[in-house]
Scaffold this active site. Structure first.
Site, PDB file in Angstrom:
ATOM      1  N   ARG A 145       0.490  -1.314   0.382  1.00 11.98           N
ATOM      2  CA  ARG A 145      -0.156   0.310   0.222  1.00 11.98           C
ATOM      3  C   ARG A 145       0.637   1.309   0.509  1.00 11.98           C
ATOM      4  NH1 ARG A 145      -1.931   0.210   4.158  1.00 11.98           N
ATOM      5  NH2 ARG A 145      -1.042  -1.455   5.632  1.00 11.98           N
ATOM      6  N   TYR A 182      -2.487  -3.865  -6.561  1.00 12.26           N
ATOM      7  CA  TYR A 182      -1.622  -4.211  -5.434  1.00 12.26           C
ATOM      8  C   TYR A 182      -2.557  -4.276  -4.121  1.00 12.26           C
ATOM      9  CZ  TYR A 182       0.692  -6.901  -1.897  1.00 12.26           C
ATOM     10  OH  TYR A 182       1.197  -7.464  -1.085  1.00 12.26           O
ATOM     11  N   GLY A 183      -2.686  -5.692  -3.477  1.00 19.17           N
ATOM     12  CA  GLY A 183      -4.279  -5.566  -2.475  1.00 19.17           C
ATOM     13  C   GLY A 183      -4.668  -4.082  -2.196  1.00 19.17           C
ATOM     14  N   GLY A 184      -4.471  -4.083  -0.711  1.00 20.99           N
ATOM     15  CA  GLY A 184      -5.095  -2.700   0.187  1.00 20.99           C
ATOM     16  C   GLY A 184      -5.657  -1.944  -1.212  1.00 20.99           C
ATOM     17  N   LYS A 237      -9.914  -2.235   2.194  1.00 26.88           N
ATOM     18  CA  LYS A 237      -9.304  -1.276   3.081  1.00 26.88           C
ATOM     19  C   LYS A 237      -9.861   0.119   2.831  1.00 26.88           C
ATOM     20  CE  LYS A 237      -6.546  -3.912   5.687  1.00 26.88           C
ATOM     21  NZ  LYS A 237      -5.115  -4.126   5.661  1.00 26.88           N
ATOM     22  N   HIS A 284      -9.646  -2.435  12.087  1.00 32.60           N
ATOM     23  CA  HIS A 284      -8.458  -3.152  11.430  1.00 32.60           C
ATOM     24  C   HIS A 284      -8.564  -4.222  12.300  1.00 32.60           C
ATOM     25  CE1 HIS A 284      -3.839  -3.211   9.565  1.00 32.60           C
ATOM     26  NE2 HIS A 284      -5.100  -4.115   9.517  1.00 32.60           N
ATOM     27  N   SER A 303      -0.632  -3.511  10.543  1.00 32.10           N
ATOM     28  CA  SER A 303      -0.407  -3.963   9.420  1.00 32.10           C
ATOM     29  C   SER A 303       0.736  -5.020   9.270  1.00 32.10           C
ATOM     30  CB  SER A 303       0.467  -3.307   7.957  1.00 32.10           C
ATOM     31  OG  SER A 303      -1.325  -2.999   7.609  1.00 32.10           O
ATOM     32  N   CYS A 359       1.169  -7.338  12.062  1.00 32.77           N
ATOM     33  CA  CYS A 359       1.727  -7.006  13.191  1.00 32.77           C
ATOM     34  C   CYS A 359       1.191  -8.499  14.158  1.00 32.77           C
ATOM     35  CB  CYS A 359       1.375  -5.710  13.831  1.00 32.77           C
ATOM     36  SG  CYS A 359       2.553  -4.563  13.523  1.00 32.77           S
ATOM     37  N   THR A 369      -3.207 -12.530  11.110  1.00 35.12           N
ATOM     38  CA  THR A 369      -3.982 -13.432  10.901  1.00 35.12           C
ATOM     39  C   THR A 369      -3.276 -14.319  11.497  1.00 35.12           C
ATOM     40  OG1 THR A 369      -3.704 -12.075   8.564  1.00 35.12           O
ATOM     41  CG2 THR A 369      -3.732 -14.874   9.091  1.00 35.12           C
ATOM     42  N   ASN A 370      -2.299 -14.797  12.402  1.00 36.97           N
ATOM     43  CA  ASN A 370      -0.937 -15.391  13.346  1.00 36.97           C
ATOM     44  C   ASN A 370      -2.393 -15.673  14.175  1.00 36.97           C
ATOM     45  OD1 ASN A 370       0.975 -16.720  11.934  1.00 36.97           O
ATOM     46  ND2 ASN A 370       0.957 -14.444  10.928  1.00 36.97           N
ATOM     47  N   ASP A 414      -8.484  -9.248   9.351  1.00 33.94           N
ATOM     48  CA  ASP A 414      -8.269  -8.370   9.075  1.00 33.94           C
ATOM     49  C   ASP A 414      -9.209  -7.540   9.666  1.00 33.94           C
ATOM     50  OD1 ASP A 414      -5.627  -6.895   7.994  1.00 33.94           O
ATOM     51  OD2 ASP A 414      -7.328  -6.159   6.393  1.00 33.94           O
ATOM     52  N   ARG A 459       2.423 -11.752  -0.205  1.00 30.11           N
ATOM     53  CA  ARG A 459       0.916 -12.685   0.047  1.00 30.11           C
ATOM     54  C   ARG A 459       0.234 -14.094  -0.191  1.00 30.11           C
ATOM     55  NH1 ARG A 459      -1.181  -8.613   4.568  1.00 30.11           N
ATOM     56  NH2 ARG A 459       0.616  -6.992   4.341  1.00 30.11           N
ATOM     57  N   ARG A 503       3.847  -3.276  17.524  1.00 21.78           N
ATOM     58  CA  ARG A 503       5.732  -4.083  17.616  1.00 21.78           C
ATOM     59  C   ARG A 503       6.068  -2.800  17.814  1.00 21.78           C
ATOM     60  NH1 ARG A 503       8.117  -7.482  13.760  1.00 21.78           N
ATOM     61  NH2 ARG A 503       5.493  -8.438  12.641  1.00 21.78           N
ATOM     62  N   GLY A 511       1.577 -19.628  18.275  1.00 20.67           N
ATOM     63  CA  GLY A 511       0.728 -20.354  19.909  1.00 20.67           C
ATOM     64  C   GLY A 511       1.012 -20.043  21.409  1.00 20.67           C
ATOM     65  N   ASP A 512       1.825 -19.804  22.054  1.00 21.01           N
ATOM     66  CA  ASP A 512       1.803 -19.414  22.965  1.00 21.01           C
ATOM     67  C   ASP A 512       1.981 -18.025  23.218  1.00 21.01           C
ATOM     68  OD1 ASP A 512       3.254 -21.553  24.208  1.00 21.01           O
ATOM     69  OD2 ASP A 512       5.475 -21.218  22.915  1.00 21.01           O
ATOM     70  N   ASN A 513       1.028 -17.347  22.932  1.00 18.56           N
ATOM     71  CA  ASN A 513       0.187 -16.202  23.157  1.00 18.56           C
ATOM     72  C   ASN A 513      -1.412 -16.759  23.467  1.00 18.56           C
ATOM     73  OD1 ASN A 513       2.128 -14.382  22.299  1.00 18.56           O
ATOM     74  ND2 ASN A 513       0.851 -14.734  20.143  1.00 18.56           N
TER      75      ASN A 513
HETATM   76  P1  GTP Z   1      -2.014  -7.299   8.125  1.00 25.06           P
HETATM   77  O1  GTP Z   1      -2.591  -8.223   6.640  1.00 25.06           O
HETATM   78  O2  GTP Z   1      -0.790  -6.344   6.939  1.00 25.06           O
HETATM   79  O3  GTP Z   1      -2.595  -6.595   8.504  1.00 25.06           O
HETATM   80  O4  GTP Z   1      -0.974  -8.811   8.964  1.00 25.06           O
HETATM   81  P2  GTP Z   1      -1.391  -9.572  10.234  1.00 25.06           P
HETATM   82  O5  GTP Z   1      -1.429  -8.696  11.192  1.00 25.06           O
HETATM   83  O6  GTP Z   1      -2.566  -9.992   9.477  1.00 25.06           O
HETATM   84  O7  GTP Z   1      -0.279  -9.686  10.141  1.00 25.06           O
HETATM   85  P3  GTP Z   1       0.828 -11.407  10.413  1.00 25.06           P
HETATM   86  O8  GTP Z   1      -0.776 -12.374  11.085  1.00 25.06           O
HETATM   87  O9  GTP Z   1       0.584 -11.469   8.946  1.00 25.06           O
HETATM   88  O10 GTP Z   1       1.945 -11.383  10.981  1.00 25.06           O
HETATM   89  C1  GTP Z   1       2.913 -10.734  10.185  1.00 25.06           C
HETATM   90  C2  GTP Z   1       4.598 -11.154  10.698  1.00 25.06           C
HETATM   91  O11 GTP Z   1       4.353 -10.976  11.981  1.00 25.06           O
HETATM   92  C3  GTP Z   1       4.818 -12.404  10.063  1.00 25.06           C
HETATM   93  O12 GTP Z   1       5.669 -12.494   8.937  1.00 25.06           O
HETATM   94  C4  GTP Z   1       4.524 -13.265  11.447  1.00 25.06           C
HETATM   95  O13 GTP Z   1       5.522 -14.649  11.075  1.00 25.06           O
HETATM   96  C5  GTP Z   1       4.679 -12.597  12.504  1.00 25.06           C
HETATM   97  N1  GTP Z   1       4.104 -12.981  13.614  1.00 25.06           N
HETATM   98  C6  GTP Z   1       3.121 -13.025  13.797  1.00 25.06           C
HETATM   99  N2  GTP Z   1       2.973 -13.322  15.086  1.00 25.06           N
HETATM  100  C7  GTP Z   1       3.511 -13.309  15.770  1.00 25.06           C
HETATM  101  C8  GTP Z   1       4.644 -13.181  17.452  1.00 25.06           C
HETATM  102  O14 GTP Z   1       3.129 -13.397  18.101  1.00 25.06           O
HETATM  103  N3  GTP Z   1       5.794 -13.053  17.623  1.00 25.06           N
HETATM  104  C9  GTP Z   1       6.242 -12.606  16.653  1.00 25.06           C
HETATM  105  N4  GTP Z   1       7.953 -12.653  16.881  1.00 25.06           N
HETATM  106  N5  GTP Z   1       6.201 -12.712  14.946  1.00 25.06           N
HETATM  107  C10 GTP Z   1       5.030 -13.043  14.702  1.00 25.06           C
HETATM  108  C1  SPV Z   2      -3.082  -4.439   5.139  1.00 27.55           C
HETATM  109  O1  SPV Z   2      -2.118  -3.787   4.722  1.00 27.55           O
HETATM  110  O2  SPV Z   2      -3.388  -4.324   6.638  1.00 27.55           O
HETATM  111  C2  SPV Z   2      -3.509  -5.345   5.109  1.00 27.55           C
HETATM  112  C3  SPV Z   2      -2.879  -5.946   3.460  1.00 27.55           C
HETATM  113  O3  SPV Z   2      -4.328  -6.083   4.973  1.00 27.55           O
HETATM  114  S1  SPV Z   2      -4.156  -4.531   2.534  1.00 27.55           S
HETATM  115  O4  SPV Z   2      -4.476  -5.403   1.276  1.00 27.55           O
HETATM  116  O5  SPV Z   2      -2.373  -4.547   1.544  1.00 27.55           O
HETATM  117  O6  SPV Z   2      -4.004  -3.239   2.513  1.00 27.55           O
HETATM  118 MN    MN Z   3      -4.444  -5.544   7.381  1.00 25.22          MN
END
Ligand code: GTP
Ligand code: SPV
Ligand code: MN
Length: 590
Positions: free
Chosen positions: A81, A209-211, A218, A238, A260, A262, A265-266, A287, A375, A406, A500-502
């Site tokens: 973006r 691209y994406g967003g 977005k 968000h 973003s 941070c 998704t995880n 998201d 992505r 972060r 996972g430990d979160n």
């Molecule tokens: P957007 O799609 O951009 O909104 O991102 P998001 O907030 O969904 O982030 P995502 O879960 O994709 O994680 C982004 C990056 O952070 C990835 O490279 C992950 O591996 C890393 N990450 C996610 N969770 C953790 C965590 O608990 N610890 C650490 N150290 N890294 C993490």
């Molecule tokens: C973000 O940047 O927060 C995303 C990817 O989720 S995008 O769709 O490009 O905005």
């Molecule tokens: Mn996002």
């Protein structure tokens, strides 16, 4: 991208007159060679995919290991973006606020229409009707995206409820968002993403691209929807959305806003550690969440999306097994690398890359093999831990809202808000190091209130006031928390294992909601006592733990002073309640 479905078709439903006129005028302006109304059918997706493969825009992945999956390489100048090229065009500049780049709507339309003139010559114009949220939900909102990118169409099909069902809803209720998009010549000098919240309209040019290009995401579901939510009494955020089930079978719904890349998704797809048996996480969204006060005084949430556009790097069987499994079929990859056997590859996956994200033989000195913002796009239903409640038209009631950023220092692992208004201050004070999800320098700490800095379609001060007012309508508000998975030691290593430990933090949070977990009072809010954080089976030094659970008072005093200066930018509009919350924090810090 040239015309890939060169035949004209017509919609089978009556299109409300105003919309029909808008579509006709877009066709007249952009002069495409063909017009295709998208139905969202599998047959249509197959035809588009085939055409993209023939045009060499899609690279098929090995069908035995990655069935129905493709790699797409975007223009190297178009990989994230672009906030400086993203505008909110309100009648009054003040309504967009210092948090947005503003342009006068008349000037913006003129600028964009000049770019769109003739831009689709020789191409197919796709009319993409979509619904954000379950088709039968009163909270859902529809849109139509006009685009000349077949890649965008296929992504929108995975990310939204796209096609005939959406068009049916639109034919009954024409109040939908009008989005006009063209990849143009993918020239950053001719790239603008313009929002007209007062007209429920978006014009996006020059990026695929994406967003920037998937306008339901977005542009619509955050920037335009946040504006609509303010006037209609709800919030567009968000945020991920998850269901957490305890070993006793109790389910809590939790929403979390992180900037973003941070960790949304995880966290949304979290696989609990073996040491905490019986806990289950199911994903409702990764998201975006739309939050509505319910008649029962609780806050209810839906995920307006139907798929994930997730960050590839860092995803592996250990960090996110669900995502790792999910992207093995029916997935579009953007800007990842390839192994020698042609499998998709990214940093953190293990193994070795052979071809980099630009299609060149991988050379270690040339930077990462996969683009750091590479992505995957995949339908949410392919997630092994998909929550069936995602399709509930009423959404789910929230027990907790989590904010996070972060931050290598200062912000502890987790703390709790004293009440809703304090929670709004915590959200407004989120700061985070920038990531590859936006163009520009990575790792720079910046204020990202509610993780909405790039996405709030109006003045932040008005937005915080809206948050505060909305809280008054909730008799059973969710509890608010702040987390930070990204604290580092002096050697630059993460202090907390994360992923996972979160779950250990989520467990404490839901126990706080239930009133069963212990906390110690601190000036920034209650935090887990050492015993209240479940560290069963965790190998983490007591030093690291105590650092994660300590409040650095001097650091926080400095932070409060910075926050005060940042708030000053929002001037007179800043709600007094927020200023009071900040003063109270300063007072507690001593
Ligand atoms: P957007 O799609 O951009 O909104 O991102 P998001 O907030 O969904 O982030 P995502 O879960 O994709 O994680 C982004 C990056 O952070 C990835 O490279 C992950 O591996 C890393 N990450 C996610 N969770 C953790 C965590 O608990 N610890 C650490 N150290 N890294 C993490
Ligand atoms: C973000 O940047 O927060 C995303 C990817 O989720 S995008 O769709 O490009 O905005
Ligand atoms: Mn996002």
């Amino acid at each position: 991208m040239s015309a890939v479905i060169p035949t004209h078709n017509t919609p089978t439903l009556a299109i409300p007159t105003g919309l029909r006129q808008w579509i006709d005028s877009a066709i007249a302006l952009t002069t495409p060679a063909a017009v295709h109304w998208c139905t969202g059918s599998a047959k249509e997706a197959k035809a588009l995919t085939k055409a993209l493969v023939e045009a060499k825009a899609f690279h098929p992945l090995p069908a035995d290991r990655f069935p129905n999956s493709y790699l797409y390489r975007s223009n190297p100048n178009d990989v994230a973006r672009t906030e400086h090229l993203t505008f909110v065009c309100t009648e009054k500049a003040d309504d967009a606020g210092p948090n947005n780049v503003w342009m006068d709507p008349v000037a913006a339309h003129a600028k964009m229409d000049a770019l769109f003139a003739g831009a689709m010559a020789g191409r197919t114009l796709y009319v993409v009707p979509y619904c954000m949220g379950p088709i039968d939900s009163p909270y859902s909102r529809c849109g139509i995206e006009i685009t000349d990118s077949a890649y965008v169409v296929l992504n929108m099909r995975l990310m939204t409820r796209m096609g005939t069902a959406a068009l049916e809803r639109i034919s009954r209720d024409p109040s939908c968002v009008k989005g006009l998009h063209s990849v143009g010549d993918v020239n950053p000098d001719r790239r603008f993403i313009m929002h007209f919240p007062e007209e429920l309209a978006i014009k996006s040019f020059g990026s695929g691209y994406g967003g920037n290009a998937l306008l339901g995401k977005k542009c619509h579901a955050l920037r335009i929807a946040s504006w609509q939510g303010r006037s209609e009494g709800w919030l567009a955020e968000h945020m991920l959305l998850l269901a957490l089930e305890s070993p006793s079978g109790e389910t809590h719904y939790v929403a979390a806003a992180f900037p973003s890349a941070c960790g949304k998704t995880n966290l949304a797809m979290l696989v609990p550690p073996d040491a905490l048996p019986g806990w289950k996480v199911r994903t409702l969204g990764d998201d975006i969440a739309w939050l509505h006060p319910g008649p029962d005084g609780r806050l209810w949430a839906i995920n307006p999306e139907a798929g994930y556009f997730g960050v590839a790097p860092g995803t592996n069987a250990k960090s996110n097994r669900n995502a790792f499994e999910m992207v093995k079929r029916d997935t579009l990859f953007t800007n990842v690398a390839l192994t020698a056997s042609g499998d998709p590859w990214w940093e953190g996956l293990g193994g070795t890359p052979s071809i980099d994200w630009q299609g060149q033989p991988y050379t270690p000195g040339n930077g990462p093999a996969a683009h750091p913002n590479s992505r995957f796009t995949v339908a949410a239903k392919n997630n092994p831990c998909y929550a069936a409640e995602s399709d509930d038209p009423n959404g789910v009631p929230l027990s907790a809202i989590i904010f996070g950023g972060r931050r290598r220092s200062l912000a502890p692992l987790v703390f709790e808000a004293l009440d809703w208004a304090h929670g709004v201050l915590i959200g407004a004070s989120v700061a985070s190091e920038t990531t590859a999800a936006i163009t520009g320098q990575v790792g720079v700490l910046r204020r990202d209130p509610m993780a909405m800095k790039p996405f709030c379609g109006y003045h932040f001060a008005d937005y915080w006031r809206h948050w505060l007012n909305l809280g008054h309508t909730l008799t059973r508000p969710p509890k608010i928390f702040h987390v930070n998975w990204f604290r580092q030691n002096d050697a630059g290593q993460f202090l907390w294992p994360g992923f996972g430990d979160n779950l250990r933090v989520l467990k404490w949070i839901t126990e706080r909601v239930n009133g069963t977990a212990a906390a110690k009072d601190t000036p920034i809010g209650p935090m887990p006592t050492r015993a209240a954080l479940d560290t069963t089976g965790l190998t983490l030094s007591e030093d690291a733990l105590s650092e994660l659970l300590t409040v650095d008072r001097a650091g926080w005093r400095a932070e409060a002073a910075l926050l005060k200066a940042d708030f000053a930018a929002y001037g007179e509009r800043l709600p007094a309640a927020l200023t009071h919350q900040l003063e109270a924090l300063v007072h507690r810090l001593g």
